[in-house]
Design an enzyme around this catalytic site. Structure first.
Site, short mmCIF file in Angstrom:
data_model
loop_
_atom_site.label_atom_id
_atom_site.label_comp_id
_atom_site.label_asym_id
_atom_site.label_seq_id
_atom_site.Cartn_x
_atom_site.Cartn_y
_atom_site.Cartn_z
N GLU A 83 2.00 -0.41 -4.88
CA GLU A 83 1.03 0.60 -5.32
C GLU A 83 1.80 1.91 -5.45
O GLU A 83 2.04 2.59 -4.45
CB GLU A 83 -0.11 0.75 -4.30
N ASP A 117 0.84 -1.19 0.00
CA ASP A 117 0.00 0.00 0.00
C ASP A 117 0.88 1.25 0.00
O ASP A 117 1.86 1.34 0.75
CB ASP A 117 -0.87 -0.03 1.27
C1 NOJ Z 1 -4.37 2.93 -0.99
C2 NOJ Z 1 -5.50 1.98 -0.73
O1 NOJ Z 1 -5.75 1.26 -1.91
C3 NOJ Z 1 -6.67 2.85 -0.31
O2 NOJ Z 1 -7.86 2.13 -0.28
C4 NOJ Z 1 -6.33 3.44 1.03
O3 NOJ Z 1 -7.36 4.34 1.40
C5 NOJ Z 1 -5.02 4.23 0.97
N1 NOJ Z 1 -4.00 3.54 0.27
C6 NOJ Z 1 -4.50 4.49 2.37
O4 NOJ Z 1 -4.09 3.31 2.97
#
Ligand code: NOJ
Length: 505
Positions: free
Chosen positions: A244, A190
């Site tokens: 990500e 993440d």
């Molecule tokens: C990316 C995640 O995919 C999202 O759902 C989340 O709100 C943010 N990161 C913070 O963790």
């Protein structure tokens, strides 16, 4: 050459809260996922990615983790998780779990200790805030009782870790080991370009995800992934990590997937591209010329579903374009990430009432932004309300499903050769067979305006983004089309896979 399993894998994202509810509380859970694993095997994906199921007060749907080594009772138990991994492996499905290293929950014992004045250096506390904003809206700082402020790039319930503290490194290596020891095949990381913030936390003019931002993508973050890579490589079985990474340049994206760092990072440029042959071709060329292992994504739990994005841009085209974009994406070298429900052609649910909404984005923007609940509405498995088979019995799901979900349910589509579900199944089955025969390269063919033709050995993919039907390029057979392809003509908003010759490229 040994090709690692993840290089061409199709990974299916399971937003656990919304996939399948076995316990009957209206919220999806791990036993629900486990029951539905045969569906995913039949769909033809290679791996699943489970969004966070760890103990959490759910300030951000579980991306606020209070205990990195457990399972929230809402989602089941550690034994349920272990049973899920065992079953998935027996069915030939790999399992990725989500790791959230940029921030914890404010309920995490470390943050609770920090509030008492112990170990504050594990988070980012300052006497005075800078001008940074939370990604969800409002200031990125919240004041605590003794007057200091802590940084949270997301919700106030998600304090950012201080990665300049070695204790944080050690803790996360241990967390990775914990899940690797339980058999996971990899991690989705993440906010992978977060973690470090520029020394001195300078004010910013613009906080978007740019390579020069003091908020995101600091060079030190790469050291973390080098350590993680060493750990993953020390385990048997090709364990992997996908980041990500939101960034404005393919070169920056490529820095995360150097041979000693992450195996993959999400390619959001594909998801962000408008319906345009020039935009599609640029993303494909930029990606393949810079990133050693490509990934492709059209939808996930944070963005408006792609059917609705296309529909909004050009009413009447949404589903046709969604199917054509999928076929094009699955023809490209690299791995594809699917989001639950896209195989049913689910649209974004745009008319959720304010009282049903749960996403912090909606609340932190004071209702100005709808937030992400519309792509998180529980999956319709059967025709019948109240939950379309998502929950047992008469239980209402945690977000209301629109009446239109009945027609899109799995039961309704299964066996109907025109359905989007059967289209996905065919596309994934053909892709699996093709992968044995096509090279990891793309060659462009001359094509009429508004249209793209590319080949990979015997495969030709054609997508028509224009307004008129065009003749198909030369071929021996039609493998699959996303819409009606007749008398050798490719209509607008349609893609097709063709085969010519059969010598491997
Ligand atoms: C990316 C995640 O995919 C999202 O759902 C989340 O709100 C943010 N990161 C913070 O963790």
């Amino acid at each position: 050459m040994n090709i690692p399993w993840w290089r061409d894998a199709v990974v299916y994202e399971i937003y656990v809260r919304s996939f399948a509810d076995a316990s009957g509380d209206g919220v999806g859970d791990l036993p629900g996922v486990r029951e539905r694993l045969p569906y995913l095997r039949d769909l033809g994906v290679d791996a699943i990615w489970l969004t966070p199921f760890y103990p959490s007060p759910m300030a951000d749907g579980g991306y606020d983790v209070a205990d990195y080594r457990g399972v929230d009772p809402l989602f089941g138990t550690l034994a349920d998780f272990e049973a899920l991994v065992t079953d998935a492996h027996e069915l030939g499905l790999r399992v990725l779990v989500d790791i959230v290293p940029n921030h914890s929950s404010s309920e995490h014992p470390w943050f609770q200790a920090a509030l008492r004045g112990e170990g504050r250096d594990r988070y980012v506390f300052r006497d005075r805030p800078n001008n940074w904003q939370s990604t969800f809206g409002g200031p990125a700082w919240t004041q605590v009782e003794d007057g200091q402020y802590y940084l949270h790039l997301f919700a106030p319930g998600q304090p950012d870790f201080n990665w300049r503290n070695p204790e944080v490194h050690a803790e996360f290596l241990d967390v990775l080991r914990f899940w690797l020891d339980r058999g996971v095949d990899g991690f989705r990381i993440d906010v992978a370009m977060g973690l470090y913030k520029a020394e001195g936390l300078p004010d910013v003019g613009d906080q978007s995800f740019t390579t020069s931002s003091p908020v995101w993508g600091q060079p030190e973050v790469h050291g973390v992934y080098r350590d993680w890579r060493r750990l993953l490589d020390a385990y048997p079985g090709e364990r992997m990590a996908v980041g990500e990474v939101w960034t404005d340049s393919p070169e920056d994206l490529a820095r995360y997937v150097r041979p000693d760092e992450l195996h993959q990072s999400f390619n959001f440029a594909w998801l962000e591209a408008p319906w345009s042959p020039t935009a599609f071709r640029k993303v494909i060329d930029d990606t393949l010329s810079t990133v050693p292992f490509a990934t492709w994504v059209l939808s996930n739990h944070d963005v408006v579903r792609h059917r609705t994005r296309y529909e909004t841009a050009d009413p009447g085209t949404g589903l046709a374009r969604a199917r054509a974009a999928l076929l094009t994406m699955l023809a490209l070298p690299g791995s594809a990430y699917l989001y639950q429900g896209e195989e049913l052609g689910l649209p974004e649910v745009t008319d959720l009432p304010a009282e049903a909404r749960q996403d912090p984005v909606f609340f932190q923007s004071e209702g100005k932004l709808p937030g992400r609940d519309g792509c998180r509405v529980p999956i319709p498995w059967t025709v019948d309300p109240p939950s379309h088979g998502f929950s047992p019995g008469g239980v209402e799901p945690w977000l209301p499903q629109p009446a239109t979900f009945a027609e899109l349910s799995v039961d309704k589509q299964e066996g109907d050769s025109d359905s989007t579900l059967e289209f996905y199944r065919r596309a994934l089955a053909i892709r699996r067979d093709l992968l044995r025969r096509i090279p990891y390269t793309v060659e462009w063919l001359d094509s009429p305006e508004g249209v793209l033709f590319f080949t990979r050995g015997p495969l030709i993919c054609a997508i028509n983004c224009g307004t008129h039907a065009v003749p198909l390029p030369g071929h021996d057979s039609v493998l699959l089309a996303s819409g009606p392809v007749r008398r050798g003509m490719l209509p607008p908003d349609t893609a097709v896979w063709l085969e010519r010759g059969s010598q491997p490229g």
